[in-house]
Scaffold this active site. Sequence first.
Site, mmCIF file in Angstrom:
data_model
loop_
_atom_site.group_PDB
_atom_site.id
_atom_site.type_symbol
_atom_site.label_atom_id
_atom_site.label_comp_id
_atom_site.label_asym_id
_atom_site.label_seq_id
_atom_site.Cartn_x
_atom_site.Cartn_y
_atom_site.Cartn_z
ATOM 1 N N TYR A 145 42.146 4.505 -23.035
ATOM 2 C CA TYR A 145 41.276 3.532 -23.791
ATOM 3 C C TYR A 145 40.627 3.964 -24.867
ATOM 4 O O TYR A 145 40.678 3.282 -25.871
ATOM 5 C CB TYR A 145 40.143 3.239 -22.702
ATOM 6 C CG TYR A 145 39.190 1.916 -23.146
ATOM 7 C CD1 TYR A 145 39.744 0.766 -23.419
ATOM 8 C CD2 TYR A 145 38.057 2.089 -23.358
ATOM 9 C CE1 TYR A 145 38.899 -0.332 -23.725
ATOM 10 C CE2 TYR A 145 37.123 1.244 -23.768
ATOM 11 C CZ TYR A 145 37.488 0.003 -24.255
ATOM 12 O OH TYR A 145 36.859 -1.036 -24.450
ATOM 13 N N LYS A 149 40.900 2.456 -29.167
ATOM 14 C CA LYS A 149 39.790 1.827 -29.689
ATOM 15 C C LYS A 149 39.587 2.857 -30.959
ATOM 16 O O LYS A 149 39.215 2.319 -31.997
ATOM 17 C CB LYS A 149 38.435 1.808 -29.005
ATOM 18 C CG LYS A 149 38.633 0.867 -27.756
ATOM 19 C CD LYS A 149 38.715 -0.414 -28.113
ATOM 20 C CE LYS A 149 38.897 -1.561 -27.425
ATOM 21 N NZ LYS A 149 39.088 -2.917 -27.799
ATOM 22 N N THR A 182 31.662 -8.153 -18.667
ATOM 23 C CA THR A 182 32.785 -9.050 -18.248
ATOM 24 C C THR A 182 33.746 -8.301 -17.389
ATOM 25 O O THR A 182 33.202 -7.260 -16.985
ATOM 26 C CB THR A 182 33.584 -9.266 -19.674
ATOM 27 O OG1 THR A 182 34.179 -7.712 -20.129
ATOM 28 C CG2 THR A 182 32.805 -9.565 -20.837
#
Length: 290
Positions: A145, A149, A182
Amino acid sequence: MITSRPGGRGTRLQLSCRPRPRGVNAPLCPFAVDFLYCDLASLRSVQLFVDAFKKKNLPLHVLVNNAGVMMVPQRKTADGFEEHFGLNYLGHFLLTHLLLDTLAQSGRAGHSARVVSVSSATHYVGDLDLDDLQSSTCYSPHRAYAQSKLALVLFTYHLQGLLAAQGHHVTANVADPGVVNTDLYRHVFWGTGLLRKLMMSWCFFKTPDEGAWTSVYAAVAPELEGVGGRYLYNERETESLAVTYDPELQRQLWARSCLMAGVPDVTPDARRAQPARHEDEALGPAPAGL
């Protein structure tokens, strides 16, 4: 994606998504909302989306690259790429590449088109391994991840250099939304369900609306007109990881991305065509501390 009718009449919001998003109520929006299917984990789907969008014959003023997954178990996209790299980064790379001509045609002096790519503070602990972009040697969800990014930041800075070299009225910036409450965190281990609820209620977790502020700022703020190559957090410019300013690493990632996405690398041509002006002037003021 923010568009308008030919001649600038009628602002429209174009959402590219897999299922039609829930909770988006067009009557509550002050402008029209259109939906087109796009799976960023499939390069073919990205191409089909761009083809469908271009058939609308609309200008494109703002492109926000915001889709993503976070710390998912090891799995691959339809094209065989590691999912973090393929969806979070490569899908957006191809989408942006295919829409650059429309963006360039839509921007003009004093009203530049804008590309906003949403990264994360996780990029600060990222490490770009050009020999293992698919994280196949030793898979770690967090590392994969963070690498995706980090790649988005490197891509954005190189893109801004190309846009400035070609003299286009298009800017590219990075938005860091912060830590937002989220469903992206559903793959993060929190212990008990109660602990997760307590963590999500802490003040350092933003609401989804608050998390969108920096992206909106990057998309519409008048003070960012003509300014690109910036890392924005909490509606302010800040420094990204030091390695992201390495032009050679930016170039190498871009070249490999072009190969993987099956698109031509225009970097050499763009550099040769660069206007006779200092690059810092093309990109705006240098980030503080650099």
